[in-house]
Scaffold this active site. Structure first.
Site, mmCIF file in Angstrom:
data_model
loop_
_atom_site.group_PDB
_atom_site.id
_atom_site.type_symbol
_atom_site.label_atom_id
_atom_site.label_comp_id
_atom_site.label_asym_id
_atom_site.label_seq_id
_atom_site.Cartn_x
_atom_site.Cartn_y
_atom_site.Cartn_z
ATOM 1 N N GLU B 145 0.731 -1.764 -0.504
ATOM 2 C CA GLU B 145 0.294 0.032 0.107
ATOM 3 C C GLU B 145 1.028 1.786 0.191
ATOM 4 O O GLU B 145 0.325 2.614 -0.593
ATOM 5 C CB GLU B 145 -0.893 0.120 1.136
ATOM 6 C CG GLU B 145 -0.824 0.114 2.541
ATOM 7 C CD GLU B 145 -1.385 0.798 3.502
ATOM 8 O OE1 GLU B 145 -2.051 1.056 3.396
ATOM 9 O OE2 GLU B 145 -1.947 -0.523 4.420
ATOM 10 N N SER B 199 -8.093 4.882 8.899
ATOM 11 C CA SER B 199 -8.901 4.690 9.787
ATOM 12 C C SER B 199 -7.968 5.619 11.104
ATOM 13 O O SER B 199 -7.773 5.258 11.948
ATOM 14 C CB SER B 199 -9.492 3.083 9.524
ATOM 15 O OG SER B 199 -9.945 3.412 8.438
ATOM 16 N N SER B 202 0.352 7.030 8.665
ATOM 17 C CA SER B 202 1.217 6.442 8.329
ATOM 18 C C SER B 202 2.135 7.482 8.117
ATOM 19 O O SER B 202 1.648 8.455 7.514
ATOM 20 C CB SER B 202 0.719 5.162 7.403
ATOM 21 O OG SER B 202 1.696 3.954 8.099
ATOM 22 N N ARG B 214 8.582 4.265 6.328
ATOM 23 C CA ARG B 214 8.067 4.644 7.302
ATOM 24 C C ARG B 214 8.055 5.134 8.269
ATOM 25 O O ARG B 214 8.963 4.705 8.756
ATOM 26 C CB ARG B 214 6.998 3.556 7.227
ATOM 27 C CG ARG B 214 5.471 3.528 8.105
ATOM 28 C CD ARG B 214 5.185 2.716 8.328
ATOM 29 N NE ARG B 214 3.759 2.934 8.528
ATOM 30 C CZ ARG B 214 3.519 2.549 9.680
ATOM 31 N NH1 ARG B 214 4.242 1.949 10.751
ATOM 32 N NH2 ARG B 214 2.098 2.634 10.691
#
Lengths: 781, 377
Positions: B145, B199, B202, B214
């Site tokens: 993703e 939701s 990141s 990340r």
């Protein structure tokens, strides 16, 4: 943000009987001489601080005048009991509901009228200002909360060993206490009150609020109250400890079906707090919502704390504030969060006296003219109630106890205590050999052992004061107090930090002092010193007749045999009491034959063939035969070799250990019969220093400043530590930067058994620091 | 955005069969992008199977699908050249819990007979892979993703040339009266901090098209806002929650610095208006009884948004990055949060940090998945 918001006591829902009868003399001790009051009024608890002086009896020794010496019979010196005044800090914590009753009590018992001002801090200070001024007749002087907090934090970190701990819920011991760092700065204090304040502390007076968050204890309480209709903070925590957050939170596995492998995010990780309550059309239990909220807030605070710690490159992070205070649930979630976000690089640290920081700081602000920071202070185990049990759930008993009174007392020590400059790594030095909080088996034995020995100690205490008819009554009070402490420790081993043989011994000394038994062994020590002195010349003569080689061995055996004379060890005190003829020669026969349990005599002997040491620091143990017939001949030999000797003895009495006062008289008296010792004293090659301690054990990180100075000035290259308390219970593993010799006879069969030996086994541990620790470890043995 | 590589790639011809989809299955929403070719030749039309035609017609002639599917018409990109083909890119979303209905529709329309590869990203690509196979006979091509997200962001910014600028910021974020939306050109985008608020959240540090990491994430995200709003106010949709929030007053719920100090806390340079304790006033019973649902919704929005702001700011400092792009569906129709973020970045960094936003806020993952179909990286 700091504890900016303290909630009215009415909203916290306490309904306490305000007319409760206090056991006041037990709580507000030494009020007669109290001065310099400070008060910290929080949301539900009040902390009162004052400085007072304590009069207690101390045994002093005084050499008889030389001119009249012949007339005074056998005794070398006289013992007198004197009144001494020492300074003590008192801190008392109680529910806000008792505030009026407490203020009344304080007013009624306050004799000192010099006090005009009371320092105040905390959110409630404003609310109760008028009441305090009316009741006590003192002017309330408000101090900045954060400044007080930091001042208090610095003070406890500096003065209370084992103040900080790591919390580990599932470990054998929940609390892992940290050793006191020689330098406490810099550190990060994360204060979780209603909001969160993150403060970087760089020195005593330099600190900065580098950040904070509005998501804090108030968010947990306020949002929790809305979600669960539960009003009290404690009840919310209790709900949370029973809930399952996974029914409310959206986990990584709820989105991925499993883990998010490429990022290393496990399936159980929370992806979205309260994420399920957005989609699932169902009722959630109060417990589950409270748990989810607790995780959300703890994780968020932990994450921010880590980001700030990283940005400012700080690894020591302390957590405090009402959200944390003694709550295992929040300590656990914060610890978990810190571990997660730093991958274990930073540990969350908590403080035993966290609740007192504001009061301590406010007090210090008011006491600046007394310069409290130039002294070292020590926690008085007799007067402090210790850390409350918080494990595993908050049971009603403990809640009830937190609703009463909690005390902390700190004694001002003579001068400032510092590290032995020769410690290899002061920051990792741990004095104690066994941490009894982690070793249940050893804990059980020692607690039993100290309880068993209690009758003997009481008897000895009474016998030491034959002229005082109330001694028996006081001794009985001592018995009750110490037995109560032992019972507390049985249930809460962590109550005073790490539980060790040393802390058990020190607690006993503090309790004895508390009931005016300053030196129960003074007369025994006096008698034994007198007796041993008679044999000194004979012993030295015998040694001088030996060959050099034989003499070196005989000297070591002499120290070891002397060390058998110890009233502190039960196995020996039984013999000493039943058989007064038990002599030095007999002791030598009792000694284990070589090879000893720990035996590096051969290396020591080889070393003696080499050049003399520059200066030896000898930490001595018992009076009588030990110091006079064991240690002194050994010292004499060192002096003859050309080595300077410094004898370090206790500042105050502990068991039959020789004190600095006694040793001065003894040394002079030996010098009168021995030209070697006399020359040593005259030429300043033999000196006496006090250790700064009154313990049968030895903490090399808290020594008298003068001692440390002497070590440096004389370029000490040999440290000798003698006796079970100093070389086995403590310092057995201590690593020094110079040569060291640890000598002791194991006079306890349980301990001997543990170490793989038997009663009267010998430990003779001669160590030379390896040029490089690493290569030494790789050398096959 | 400076992106010749992706642009060039998309102009090369490829022979991938239609239909072209990219899908991002998140924790709350499924995001679907569909490329509708407008340059179909008569010959192609002849050959085009009925199923394909019907799918195209269904998707392009409706703006709502079933009870919950919605096409964001205002985001549609027209006359786009993709893989040598010209057409329109459509943006469609529906709740993840309605995925079974979507699969049922796919089955009814015999989607599997088209032998197409369905590129999908987001956690749901993994979680529902078996369902796609068993319920609709479809094989998913699963994609990471974050890879898709970054590819999508860089691509969209490079192709949008007409209409409102893809990237924008708020001018004068600290002055509500003068705060206005302004277009922004991302010419030299790197390094940038990319904050994706779905939701959960990141946070990525992007140093080049292929070099990113990340940095961290937080579980306090869009799901938390909606979840708490549902529990506190009884609402059930994001739009409802936002509507309530727009009418509420968070200062009745939160405890501010001035509530405690009567003004600024000068010792620490804290302004009186700063929130000292989110929901702090709710510790008091009386105040709990006096607040409205709208106030609670507003406080929830402010709490979550400010928290994302402060974590982002700390990451930017730690990574030494000055530009922050916020994306994700939490920002959809949520000007309140965008302005709050813009304000927070500017105020607490004393103007050092710039908050940027993108028009296609939540669809970048799905776009990245579509690009992966056409040009496997």
């Amino acid at each position: 943000m700091a504890e900016f918001v303290r909630v009215d006591s009415s909203t916290s829902g306490h309904t306490m009987d305000k007319s409760i009868t206090l056991p006041p003399d037990e709580i507000f001790r030494n009020l007669e001489n109290a001065k310099r009051f400070a008060i910290d009024i929080g949301g539900s608890l009040t902390k009162l601080a004052y400085y007072s002086t304590v009069q207690h009896k101390v045994a002093k020794v005084r050499s008889f005048d030389h001119t009249t010496k012949e007339a005074t019979g056998d005794n070398l010196y006289e013992i007198s009991v004197q009144e001494e005044v020492t300074a003590r800090l008192h801190f008392i914590k109680f529910e806000n509901a008792y505030i009026e009753t407490c203020l009344d009590f304080v007013k009624d018992h306050l004799v000192n009228t010099e006090t005009k001002v009371i320092k105040a801090t905390g959110g409630g200070a404003h609310k109760f200002k008028e009441l305090i001024e009316r009741k006590l007749g003192l002017k309330v002087d408000k101090e900045d909360e954060m400044t007080c907090l930091i001042k208090g934090c610095n003070f406890v970190l500096r003065n209370i060993p084992h103040e900080a701990f790591v919390y580990a819920k599932h470990a054998d011991s929940e609390f892992r206490f940290q050793t006191t760092q020689p330098d406490i700065f810099p550190y990060l204090l994360v204060n979780i009150g209603s909001g969160v304040s993150i403060v970087k502390v760089e020195s005593e007076d330099k600190f900065e609020r580098i950040g904070g968050s509005s998501i804090g204890g108030g968010t947990f309480w306020g949002l929790g109250a809305l979600l669960t209709k539960t009003k009290r903070f404690d009840e919310l925590l209790q709900l949370a400890s029973k809930g399952q957050h996974t029914s409310v939170d959206m986990l990584v596995k709820d989105i991925y079906g499993g883990s998010y492998g490429s990022l290393g995010l496990t399936g159980d990780l929370i992806a979205s707090s309260f994420g399920k309550s957005a989609t699932a059309d169902k009722e959630f239990s109060k417990e589950d919502m409270a748990k989810s909220l607790l995780h959300m807030i703890s994780n968020d605070i932990g994450q921010l704390a880590c980001l700030y710690a990283k940005l400012h490159n700080l690894s020591r992070v302390y957590f405090g504030g009402f959200f944390i205070r003694g709550h295992p649930v929040t300590m656990h979630t914060i610890t978990y969060s810190i571990n997660f976000f730093t991958k274990g690089e930073v540990q969350a640290l908590f403080l035993r006296h966290e609740g007192y920081l504001g009061a301590i700081g406010a007090f210090l602000k008011g006491a600046e003219e007394d310069n409290p920071n130039q002294y070292s202070w020590g926690e008085n185990y007799a007067g402090s109630s210790g850390l409350m049990s918080v494990s595993p759930d908050m049971n009603p008993m403990q809640r009830a106890r937190s609703g009463t009174f909690d005390m902390l007392e700190m004694d001002r020590l003579e001068g400032k205590l510092v590290n032995l400059p020769l410690l290899q790594d002061a920051s990792s030095y741990i004095p104690d050999t066994v941490d009894l909080t982690e070793d249940a088996h050893a804990r059980e034995y020692w607690l039993y052992c100290f309880e068993e020995a209690l009758d003997g100690v009481v008897k000895r205490a009474v016998a030491s004061q034959p002229d005082m008819p109330e001694a028996a009554e006081r001794a009985e009070k001592f018995r009750q107090k110490y037995r109560h402490k032992l019972q507390t420790l049985r249930h809460q081993p962590f109550a005073y930090g790490s539980l060790t043989v040393r802390s058990l011994l020190d607690t006993r000394e503090h309790c004895l002092n508390e009931f005016n038994f300053p030196d129960p062994y003074s007369k025994i020590k006096q008698r034994e010193n007198d007796m041993a002195l008679k044999y000194y010349q004979k012993a030295v003569k015998c040694l001088d007749e030996l060959s050099w080689e034989e003499r070196q061995y005989a000297l070591v055996r002499g120290v070891l045999a002397g060390n058998v004379f110890d009233w502190g060890a039960k196995a020996v005190s039984d013999v000493l009491e039943s058989d007064p003829e038990f002599g030095f020669e007999q002791a030598k026969r009792q000694l284990e034959e070589r090879p000893w349990l720990v035996d590096s005599y051969d290396q020591w002997f080889e070393r003696l063939k080499g050049p003399p040491h520059k200066c030896a620091m000898f930490f001595v143990d018992n009076s009588g035969v030990d110091i006079i017939l064991g240690v002194m001949p050994f010292v004499r030999e060192l002096l003859s070799r050309g080595t300077e000797v410094v004898l370090a003895s206790n500042s105050g009495p502990a068991l039959n250990d020789v004190t600095n006062g006694e040793l001065q008289i003894l040394t002079e008296s030996i010098a009168a019969m021995d030209p070697v010792i006399q020359a040593g004293l005259r030429e300043d090659r033999l000196t006496l220093v006090q250790s700064g301690s009154s313990s049968p054990c030895l903490d090399l990180s808290r020594l008298d400043k003068v001692l440390a100075m002497v070590v440096r000035e004389r370029k000490t290259d040999l440290v000798i530590i003698e006796g079970m308390g100093r070389a086995i219970h403590t310092n057995y593993y201590a690593m020094l930067r110079c040569e060291s010799l640890k000598m002791a006879v194991i006079k306890n069969s349980w301990l001997a058994d543990r170490l793989g030996g038997k009663l009267f086994s010998v430990v003779f541990k001669y160590e030379v620091p390896a040029p490089s620790q690493h290569s030494a470890a790789l050398t096959p043995s | 955005m400076y992106l010749n590589v992706e642009k060039r790639k998309t102009q090369e011809k490829c022979d991938i069969t239609f239909p072209w989809f990219g899908m991002d299955i998140g924790g709350t929403l499924v995001k679907l992008v569909y490329f509708e070719p407008k340059d179909i030749t008569a010959e192609e039309e002849q050959e085009e199977v009925e199923n394909l035609k019907s799918i195209r017609r269904y998707l392009t002639s409706n703006t709502a699908y079933g009870k919950t599917g919605i096409r964001d018409v205002h985001l549609e990109l027209q006359d786009l050249t993709l893989c040598g083909r010209t057409g329109n890119l459509h943006f469609i979303r529906f709740p993840t819990h309605d995925l079974p209905a979507f699969l049922q529709m796919g089955r009814n329309k015999h989607f599997s007979s088209l032998h197409t590869t369905l590129c999908a990203t987001g956690g749901g690509a993994y979680k529902f892979e078996a369902d796609f196979r068993t319920m609709a006979d479809l094989q998913l091509h699963k994609l990471d993703e974050l890879d898709c997200l970054i590819r999508g962001v860089l691509y969209i910014d490079s192709v949008v040339s007409s209409g409102p600028s893809e990237c924008y910021y708020f001018e004068n974020p600290t002055d509500p009266d003068r705060c206005i939306q302004r277009p922004y050109t991302l010419e030299n985008p790197y390094p940038l901090l990319l904050v994706n608020i779905g939701s959960g959240v990141s946070i990525l540090a992007v140093y080049s098209e292929s070099n990113y990491k990340r940095v961290t994430g937080t579980s306090l995200g869009g799901g938390t806002f909606l979840g708490l709003c549902c529990l506190l106010t009884g609402c059930s949709t994001f739009e409802e929650a936002l509507e309530m929030a727009s009418q509420g007053e968070s200062t009745r719920v939160d405890k501010l610095v001035r509530d405690i100090y009567g003004g600024d806390y000068e010792r620490f340079g804290l302004p009186g208006w700063a929130v000292a304790s989110s929901f702090g006033n709710m510790m008091s019973k009386d105040k709990r009884e006096s607040v409205s649902k709208e106030d609670l919704a507003r406080a929830t929005l402010v709490t979550i948004t400010n928290n994302i702001g402060s974590i982002t700011r700390m990451c930017a400092l730690n990574e030494n990055i000055e530009r922050v792009v916020f994306v994700g569906n939490f920002l959809r129709v949520n000007t309140l949060s965008m302005k709050l973020l813009a304000y927070a970045m500017d105020y607490w960094s004393k103007g050092q940090l710039k908050a940027l936003f993108l028009q296609h806020e939540g669809y970048f993952g799905a776009v990245g998945a579509l690009l992966e179909l056409l040009h496997p990286s």
